[in-house]
Design an enzyme around this catalytic site. Structure first.
Site, PDB file in Angstrom:
ATOM      1  CB  ILE A 136      -0.943   0.025   1.223  1.00 49.52           C
ATOM      2  CG1 ILE A 136      -1.835  -1.205   1.235  1.00 49.52           C
ATOM      3  CG2 ILE A 136      -1.787   1.301   1.202  1.00 49.52           C
ATOM      4  CD1 ILE A 136      -2.751  -1.310   2.453  1.00 49.52           C
ATOM      5  N   PRO A 137       1.110   1.847  -1.145  1.00 44.28           N
ATOM      6  CG  PRO A 137       0.895   2.676  -3.320  1.00 44.28           C
ATOM      7  CD  PRO A 137       0.296   1.692  -2.351  1.00 44.28           C
ATOM      8  CB  CYS A 138       1.913   5.300   2.759  1.00 45.02           C
ATOM      9  SG  CYS A 138       3.207   4.291   3.485  1.00 45.02           S
ATOM     10  CG  HIS A 139       6.509   4.823  -1.267  1.00 48.50           C
ATOM     11  ND1 HIS A 139       5.868   3.614  -1.057  1.00 48.50           N
ATOM     12  CD2 HIS A 139       6.861   4.849  -2.569  1.00 48.50           C
ATOM     13  CE1 HIS A 139       5.849   2.941  -2.198  1.00 48.50           C
ATOM     14  NE2 HIS A 139       6.446   3.665  -3.137  1.00 48.50           N
ATOM     15  NE  ARG A 140       3.900   3.968  -5.834  1.00 48.78           N
ATOM     16  CZ  ARG A 140       3.405   2.796  -6.204  1.00 48.78           C
ATOM     17  NH1 ARG A 140       2.088   2.664  -6.366  1.00 48.78           N
ATOM     18  NH2 ARG A 140       4.207   1.777  -6.425  1.00 48.78           N
TER      19      ARG A 140
END
Length: 172
Positions: A136-140
């Protein structure tokens, strides 16, 4: 001594990555957590134990997929997820799954996408508590100004992940 209930068994593993070591926990129904190993790593693991789970170190497709991501040969994950959180957090995290590899979205834009146009701070809190990082790409998620913003595992790691995805953006 009785048999262990299979519902109380969790599997775990860890990998070394250029951005730092990751650990991940799953059960047969799906992935529960993916997180960089930080100071609170032992605390996170002991929380599962305190809740009565038996942790067994094992290999899985999750490990393979994460390794492929860091090698630049994978940009989509195809593993089942067990997303535990509030209804709002789940809404934000599910929307994060729609942000393409190599792309970013602002906190404000993400708030609009979850029907809370004035909720950038709430989105930021949900992003901060994402239990299944990388997948779940929270870094984006970045600031509307284009600045990188914060990251629960440290801005260095967020910057590394974004640069990594930009470098391998044409991965199939």
């Amino acid at each position: 001594m009785g048999k262990r209930k299979s519902s109380k068994i969790l599997f775990w593993n860890q990998i070394k990555t250029p951005a730092g070591d990751l650990f991940f926990v799953w059960k047969k129904e799906g992935v529960l957590t993916v997180s960089f190993i930080e100071k609170d790593y032992g605390e996170k693991i002991s929380d599962f134990i305190k809740d009565g789970f038996t942790l067994i170190r094992s290999s899985s497709s999750v490990k393979t997929q994460l390794q492929e991501y860091f090698e630049g040969v994978r940009k989509d994950f195809n593993c089942k997820l067990i997303i535990n959180g509030t209804p709002y957090q789940k809404k934000v995290w599910n929307e994060l799954l729609e942000v393409p590899y190599g792309k970013t979205v602002s906190y404000g834009e993400l708030a609009k996408r979850v029907d809370n146009p004035r909720g950038a701070r709430g989105v930021g809190m949900a992003v901060h508590f994402n239990p299944i990082g990388i997948i779940i790409p929270c870094h984006r998620v970045i600031r509307s100004s284009g600045e990188i913003g914060g990251y629960a595992s440290g801005v260095f790691k967020k910057k590394w992940l974004l640069e990594h995805e930009r470098a391998f953006g044409s991965v199939k």
